[in-house]
Design a protein around this motif. Structure first.
Motif, PDB file in Angstrom:
ATOM      1  N   PHE A  40       0.822  -1.211   0.000  1.00  0.00           N
ATOM      2  CA  PHE A  40       0.000   0.000   0.000  1.00  0.00           C
ATOM      3  C   PHE A  40       0.865   1.273   0.000  1.00  0.00           C
ATOM      4  O   PHE A  40       0.389   2.363   0.298  1.00  0.00           O
ATOM      5  CB  PHE A  40      -0.944   0.003   1.214  1.00  0.00           C
ATOM      6  CG  PHE A  40      -1.924  -1.142   1.215  1.00  0.00           C
ATOM      7  CD1 PHE A  40      -2.895  -1.227   0.230  1.00  0.00           C
ATOM      8  CD2 PHE A  40      -1.868  -2.138   2.190  1.00  0.00           C
ATOM      9  CE1 PHE A  40      -3.808  -2.277   0.213  1.00  0.00           C
ATOM     10  CE2 PHE A  40      -2.776  -3.197   2.181  1.00  0.00           C
ATOM     11  CZ  PHE A  40      -3.745  -3.272   1.187  1.00  0.00           C
ATOM     12  N   GLY A  41       2.152   1.125  -0.266  1.00  0.00           N
ATOM     13  CA  GLY A  41       3.022   2.299  -0.368  1.00  0.00           C
ATOM     14  C   GLY A  41       3.571   2.783   0.966  1.00  0.00           C
ATOM     15  O   GLY A  41       4.190   3.839   1.039  1.00  0.00           O
ATOM     16  N   GLY A 292       1.284 -13.801  22.676  1.00  0.00           N
ATOM     17  CA  GLY A 292       0.223 -13.955  21.662  1.00  0.00           C
ATOM     18  C   GLY A 292      -0.699 -12.765  21.656  1.00  0.00           C
ATOM     19  O   GLY A 292      -1.846 -12.847  22.099  1.00  0.00           O
ATOM     20  N   PRO A 293      -0.218 -11.603  21.174  1.00  0.00           N
ATOM     21  CA  PRO A 293      -1.032 -10.390  21.285  1.00  0.00           C
ATOM     22  C   PRO A 293      -2.332 -10.476  20.483  1.00  0.00           C
ATOM     23  O   PRO A 293      -2.307 -10.789  19.289  1.00  0.00           O
ATOM     24  CB  PRO A 293      -0.126  -9.286  20.710  1.00  0.00           C
ATOM     25  CG  PRO A 293       0.903  -9.980  19.908  1.00  0.00           C
ATOM     26  CD  PRO A 293       1.074 -11.354  20.498  1.00  0.00           C
ATOM     27  N   PRO A 294      -3.482 -10.190  21.123  1.00  0.00           N
ATOM     28  CA  PRO A 294      -4.762 -10.228  20.403  1.00  0.00           C
ATOM     29  C   PRO A 294      -4.809  -9.241  19.228  1.00  0.00           C
ATOM     30  O   PRO A 294      -5.418  -9.526  18.219  1.00  0.00           O
ATOM     31  CB  PRO A 294      -5.785  -9.836  21.478  1.00  0.00           C
ATOM     32  CG  PRO A 294      -5.135 -10.235  22.777  1.00  0.00           C
ATOM     33  CD  PRO A 294      -3.675  -9.964  22.578  1.00  0.00           C
ATOM     34  N   VAL A 295      -4.167  -8.066  19.379  1.00  0.00           N
ATOM     35  CA  VAL A 295      -4.059  -7.117  18.261  1.00  0.00           C
ATOM     36  C   VAL A 295      -2.637  -7.267  17.715  1.00  0.00           C
ATOM     37  O   VAL A 295      -1.673  -6.926  18.391  1.00  0.00           O
ATOM     38  CB  VAL A 295      -4.308  -5.657  18.727  1.00  0.00           C
ATOM     39  CG1 VAL A 295      -4.163  -4.679  17.564  1.00  0.00           C
ATOM     40  CG2 VAL A 295      -5.700  -5.531  19.363  1.00  0.00           C
ATOM     41  N   GLN A 296      -2.516  -7.775  16.483  1.00  0.00           N
ATOM     42  CA  GLN A 296      -1.193  -8.145  15.974  1.00  0.00           C
ATOM     43  C   GLN A 296      -0.417  -6.945  15.418  1.00  0.00           C
ATOM     44  O   GLN A 296       0.800  -6.939  15.437  1.00  0.00           O
ATOM     45  CB  GLN A 296      -1.344  -9.207  14.883  1.00  0.00           C
ATOM     46  CG  GLN A 296      -1.969 -10.489  15.417  1.00  0.00           C
ATOM     47  CD  GLN A 296      -0.944 -11.546  15.751  1.00  0.00           C
ATOM     48  OE1 GLN A 296      -0.274 -12.078  14.879  1.00  0.00           O
ATOM     49  NE2 GLN A 296      -0.805 -11.850  17.035  1.00  0.00           N
ATOM     50  N   PHE A 297      -1.123  -5.978  14.884  1.00  0.00           N
ATOM     51  CA  PHE A 297      -0.446  -4.783  14.354  1.00  0.00           C
ATOM     52  C   PHE A 297      -1.438  -3.638  14.317  1.00  0.00           C
ATOM     53  O   PHE A 297      -2.644  -3.836  14.469  1.00  0.00           O
ATOM     54  CB  PHE A 297       0.126  -5.043  12.954  1.00  0.00           C
ATOM     55  CG  PHE A 297      -0.888  -5.564  11.970  1.00  0.00           C
ATOM     56  CD1 PHE A 297      -1.646  -4.708  11.195  1.00  0.00           C
ATOM     57  CD2 PHE A 297      -1.081  -6.938  11.817  1.00  0.00           C
ATOM     58  CE1 PHE A 297      -2.584  -5.189  10.301  1.00  0.00           C
ATOM     59  CE2 PHE A 297      -2.025  -7.433  10.921  1.00  0.00           C
ATOM     60  CZ  PHE A 297      -2.778  -6.549  10.162  1.00  0.00           C
ATOM     61  N   THR A 298      -0.928  -2.426  14.132  1.00  0.00           N
ATOM     62  CA  THR A 298      -1.817  -1.274  13.994  1.00  0.00           C
ATOM     63  C   THR A 298      -1.248  -0.374  12.900  1.00  0.00           C
ATOM     64  O   THR A 298      -0.312  -0.797  12.205  1.00  0.00           O
ATOM     65  CB  THR A 298      -1.997  -0.564  15.347  1.00  0.00           C
ATOM     66  OG1 THR A 298      -2.924   0.509  15.170  1.00  0.00           O
ATOM     67  CG2 THR A 298      -0.708  -0.028  15.934  1.00  0.00           C
ATOM     68  N   ASP A 299      -1.787   0.812  12.720  1.00  0.00           N
ATOM     69  CA  ASP A 299      -1.169   1.670  11.711  1.00  0.00           C
ATOM     70  C   ASP A 299      -1.224   3.148  12.064  1.00  0.00           C
ATOM     71  O   ASP A 299      -2.013   3.579  12.898  1.00  0.00           O
ATOM     72  CB  ASP A 299      -1.713   1.385  10.307  1.00  0.00           C
ATOM     73  CG  ASP A 299      -3.121   1.910  10.120  1.00  0.00           C
ATOM     74  OD1 ASP A 299      -3.795   2.157  11.135  1.00  0.00           O
ATOM     75  OD2 ASP A 299      -3.544   2.072   8.964  1.00  0.00           O
ATOM     76  N   GLU A 318       2.105   5.719   5.216  1.00  0.00           N
ATOM     77  CA  GLU A 318       1.515   4.836   6.232  1.00  0.00           C
ATOM     78  C   GLU A 318       2.595   3.958   6.866  1.00  0.00           C
ATOM     79  O   GLU A 318       3.439   3.393   6.159  1.00  0.00           O
ATOM     80  CB  GLU A 318       0.447   3.929   5.601  1.00  0.00           C
ATOM     81  CG  GLU A 318      -0.261   3.094   6.651  1.00  0.00           C
ATOM     82  CD  GLU A 318      -1.203   2.046   6.064  1.00  0.00           C
ATOM     83  OE1 GLU A 318      -0.960   1.575   4.944  1.00  0.00           O
ATOM     84  OE2 GLU A 318      -2.168   1.700   6.773  1.00  0.00           O
ATOM     85  N   LEU A 319       2.569   3.864   8.182  1.00  0.00           N
ATOM     86  CA  LEU A 319       3.494   2.973   8.891  1.00  0.00           C
ATOM     87  C   LEU A 319       2.679   1.940   9.653  1.00  0.00           C
ATOM     88  O   LEU A 319       1.656   2.274  10.265  1.00  0.00           O
ATOM     89  CB  LEU A 319       4.359   3.768   9.866  1.00  0.00           C
ATOM     90  CG  LEU A 319       5.321   4.745   9.194  1.00  0.00           C
ATOM     91  CD1 LEU A 319       5.926   5.684  10.216  1.00  0.00           C
ATOM     92  CD2 LEU A 319       6.424   4.005   8.460  1.00  0.00           C
TER      93      LEU A 319
END
Ligand code: HEM
Length: 407
Positions: A40-41, A292-299, A318-319
């Motif tokens: 997504f750049g 085992g994080p329930p939220v694996q990534f964010t942005d 975007e990171l």
């Protein structure tokens, strides 16, 4: 990796082996570099130090409006009937920038301080016991249905004043709505999510009308009072906040409980340590969150040209901080693939960081401690019914779809 190659978590998850266990793939990504170009750049942020910087530095915003293509995308979304999803994503606390973020968070933060939720511990313990009482004589049960899901839903519903009879309808909508959080190149997946969010907002609108007539001793009534007192909270913001708290209370803690129990079974020596010394439950839950994080990534999006990991990040880029990878960064966690329920200095990023640090973290911790602690304490012969585990289809949120246990 060549200049033109990009990584995509969405593509990675299409490999069934990665879906079963994404951590070796995350470790490979970490070895490939600190910032990896995405399709997504933007860039995937693989290391703990960089992910933490992105989360804490206010110049990286969680609001998609900072992305150059955003207006175009938003216009298209409005034209095809996804306007309300778009509005929610622009307004809700999780995606708001200061000063709106500060104002929205302040209004609800009192209800979620460690002290306020510590007072709820006996009630949370009683709900856990009641849920376990109901299945104790059955010789086993499916954990997601019987404990991991109903516990956080009951707690957040009681806090907001949602009647128990409405849970199952809301549950179906919420499961659909969270799909909007997953990365996708297919806009079609957003339609059922938008429909579900519309339905949940409609539900809370009705509840607000009722509570306005007859206020209760609940968070929704308190928010209505805040709305009525002036311009602190608009009606739309009130509904958004209710939807966010309700959704956040549904889809995350459930995976801490079910995923956490699964990880204890996969590390039987640690499960035994917890049984022998229940006072380890606090650090055990932190370690299960790390592992085992329930939220694996964010942005996030850069709101200015910013240097990160020796690279210039242009405004609008975007990171994607990879929380699940950062939590196993060997620079921060010695022997990162070992589950150690007494791990010291556990600086996991499972609740994010910076201004958007999970508001519900103190509550989620207590729910996790009471659920996991009471379950393993009560059933000394607790075991998995089978080894193979089916995972939920989502990528951002990770957890077992079902976890059948015997005791
Ligand atoms: C184990 C359970 C949970 C996990 C792993 C979790 C994880 C997270 C993460 C990673 C963020 C930050 C996202 C970002 O910065 O992009 C966040 C924010 C948030 N969480 Fe949680 N969460 C959990 C439980 C809860 C619960 C129970 C509630 C409330 C009932 C809640 C309410 C929120 C809210 C309102 C935010 C936004 C805060 C802000 O923007 O200031 N969470 N959560």
């Amino acid at each position: 990796m060549s200049d033109t190659e990009t990584v995509s978590l969405m593509e990675l998850m299409k490999d069934p082996a990665v879906r079963l266990d994404p951590y070796p793939a995350y470790a490979d990504l970490q070895k490939m570099g600190r910032l990896l170009p995405t399709m997504f750049g933007g860039f995937l942020v693989t290391r703990h130090a960089d992910a933490f910087t992105v989360l804490r530095d206010a110049r990286f915003s969680s609001n998609a409006r900072h992305q150059p293509t955003y207006e175009q995308f938003a216009e298209m979304a409005r034209q095809v009937g996804l306007g309300d999803l778009q509005d929610l994503f622009e307004r809700v606390m999780l995606f708001a920038d200061p000063p709106d973020h500060t104002r929205l968070r302040r209004l609800v933060s009192k209800a979620f301080t460690p002290r306020a939720v510590e007072d709820m511990r006996p009630r949370i313990a009683a709900i856990v016991d009641r849920l376990l009482d109901a299945v104790e004589g059955d010789g086993g049960a499916e954990l997601v249905e019987t404990l991991a899901f109903p516990l956080p839903v009951t707690v957040i519903s009681e806090m907001l004043g949602v009647p128990a009879g409405d849970h199952s309808q809301l549950r179906a909508w919420t499961a659909e709505a969270v799909k909007a959080l997953d990365p996708s190149d297919d806009m079609m997946v957003l339609f059922p999510a938008a429909e579900a969010i519309r339905a949940i907002r409609g539900y809370f609108h009705e509840l607000v009308v009722e509570r306005r007539k007859a206020p209760g001793d609940d968070l929704l009534s308190a928010l209505i009072a805040a709305e009525d007192e002036g311009d602190h909270l608009s009606h739309d913001e009130l509904l958004d906040t209710a939807v966010l708290l309700f959704g956040a209370g549904h889809e995350t803690t459930v995976n801490l409980i079910s995923g956490g129990v699964l990880n204890l079974f996969r590390h039987p020596a640690e499960l035994e340590r917890l049984r022998d010394d229940p006072s380890l439950i606090g650090s055990a839950v932190e370690e299960l969150l790390r592992f085992g994080p329930p939220v694996q990534f964010t942005d996030r999006r850069a709101t200015a040209d910013i240097e990160l990991a020796g690279q210039l990040i242009e405004r609008g880029t975007e990171l994607v901080p990879l929380i699940a990878g950062a939590n196993r960064d060997p620079d921060v966690f010695p022997d990162p693939d070992r589950l150690d329920i007494s791990r010291a200095d556990n600086r996991h990023l499972s609740f994010g960081g910076g201004i958007h640090l999970c508001l519900g973290a103190p509550l989620a911790r207590i729910e996790g401690q009471e659920a996991i602690g009471r379950l393993v304490g009560r059933f000394p012969r607790l075991a998995l019914e089978r080894e193979d585990v089916e995972w939920k289809p989502t990528t951002t949120i990770r957890g077992p779809a079902r976890l059948p246990l015997v005791w």
